[in-house]
Write a protein that holds these residues in place. Sequence first.
Motif, PDB file in Angstrom:
ATOM      1  N   TYR A  19     123.746  54.566 100.836  1.00  0.00           N
ATOM      2  CA  TYR A  19     125.047  53.895 100.947  1.00  0.00           C
ATOM      3  C   TYR A  19     125.036  52.537 100.248  1.00  0.00           C
ATOM      4  O   TYR A  19     125.954  52.182  99.500  1.00  0.00           O
ATOM      5  N   CYS A  20     123.972  51.756 100.514  1.00  0.00           N
ATOM      6  CA  CYS A  20     123.876  50.435  99.880  1.00  0.00           C
ATOM      7  C   CYS A  20     123.753  50.551  98.364  1.00  0.00           C
ATOM      8  O   CYS A  20     124.354  49.756  97.621  1.00  0.00           O
ATOM      9  N   TYR A  21     122.984  51.531  97.878  1.00  0.00           N
ATOM     10  CA  TYR A  21     122.835  51.719  96.435  1.00  0.00           C
ATOM     11  C   TYR A  21     124.174  52.038  95.785  1.00  0.00           C
ATOM     12  O   TYR A  21     124.523  51.464  94.746  1.00  0.00           O
ATOM     13  N   ARG A  22     124.930  52.948  96.398  1.00  0.00           N
ATOM     14  CA  ARG A  22     126.240  53.299  95.839  1.00  0.00           C
ATOM     15  C   ARG A  22     127.194  52.116  95.874  1.00  0.00           C
ATOM     16  O   ARG A  22     127.969  51.903  94.930  1.00  0.00           O
ATOM     17  N   LYS A  23     127.140  51.346  96.962  1.00  0.00           N
ATOM     18  CA  LYS A  23     128.015  50.186  97.065  1.00  0.00           C
ATOM     19  C   LYS A  23     127.685  49.144  96.006  1.00  0.00           C
ATOM     20  O   LYS A  23     128.580  48.565  95.375  1.00  0.00           O
ATOM     21  N   ILE A  24     126.382  48.912  95.798  1.00  0.00           N
ATOM     22  CA  ILE A  24     125.970  47.941  94.775  1.00  0.00           C
ATOM     23  C   ILE A  24     126.339  48.437  93.380  1.00  0.00           C
ATOM     24  O   ILE A  24     126.801  47.674  92.527  1.00  0.00           O
TER      25      ILE A  24
ATOM     26  N   GLU B 131     132.527  47.544  88.859  1.00  0.00           N
ATOM     27  CA  GLU B 131     133.766  46.776  88.968  1.00  0.00           C
ATOM     28  C   GLU B 131     133.629  45.417  88.297  1.00  0.00           C
ATOM     29  O   GLU B 131     134.551  44.938  87.613  1.00  0.00           O
TER      30      GLU B 131
ATOM     31  N   ALA C 225     128.782  50.511  92.620  1.00  0.00           N
ATOM     32  CA  ALA C 225     130.233  50.414  92.450  1.00  0.00           C
ATOM     33  C   ALA C 225     130.658  48.975  92.203  1.00  0.00           C
ATOM     34  O   ALA C 225     131.526  48.698  91.366  1.00  0.00           O
ATOM     35  N   ALA C 226     130.037  48.036  92.908  1.00  0.00           N
ATOM     36  CA  ALA C 226     130.367  46.621  92.700  1.00  0.00           C
ATOM     37  C   ALA C 226     129.968  46.176  91.302  1.00  0.00           C
ATOM     38  O   ALA C 226     130.680  45.399  90.651  1.00  0.00           O
TER      39      ALA C 226
ATOM     40  N   GLU D  24     121.251  54.776 104.897  1.00  0.00           N
ATOM     41  CA  GLU D  24     121.639  53.388 104.643  1.00  0.00           C
ATOM     42  C   GLU D  24     121.270  52.956 103.221  1.00  0.00           C
ATOM     43  O   GLU D  24     122.043  52.257 102.552  1.00  0.00           O
TER      44      GLU D  24
END
Length: 222
Positions: free
Chosen positions: A184-189, A195, A191-192, A181
Amino acid sequence: MSAAQDLLLLPLALLALQASLCHGACVEVDSNTEAVANEGFKLGCISCKMRGEVKAEASVDWYFKASDESNFSHLYTYKDQMPVIHDSRFEERLDWNGSKNTKDLQDGSIYILNVTFNDTGTYQCIFSRTLEYPNYEFQTETRKLIVINVVPQLTRGMASILSEVMMYVSIIGLQLWLVVEMIYCYRKIAAAGEEALRESAAEYLAIASESKDNCAGVQVAE
């Protein structure tokens, strides 16, 4: 005191009342059935009253039948806060381990000192209780049988081993899940964030281009 404060104090008062009621709760727990030779062992026997507010008096009698015997012999009596050992085989080896400083007994447990292999057998615990109502008294009797096996050393059951293994497996599984988790959260942050940087850069270029076009139009007009 305001009405809001009264509403805040009400749950706390209810919790305190519940805690005080639970403090004297009686729970019937089965006795252990495996004793270790040359060590002490608690023979548990609990008989709870159905209604705690009813006054009562109780006595407890223990009986013992060895593995090679066919009849029970009177082992121990606890009445009016006085213990009596009836079986000479247990002389000076039994201690009261039940309810203290009351005649309203609910825990009739006893403790065997220096257990021997001869203590293997069946024990019977009998609660004789007198319930005291305003106009009459009611007699009740509760019997419990406990089969005790004396072993050289304490052995762990398969259920205990499996439960411990499952506990460790669950802990490791939760830790792995938390790591996944976090990744996953690190990659999502990340990527955001990238962007957002791209959008900011595109917006900046658009503003700069528009400003340049405006400046060019002003120069032509002049």
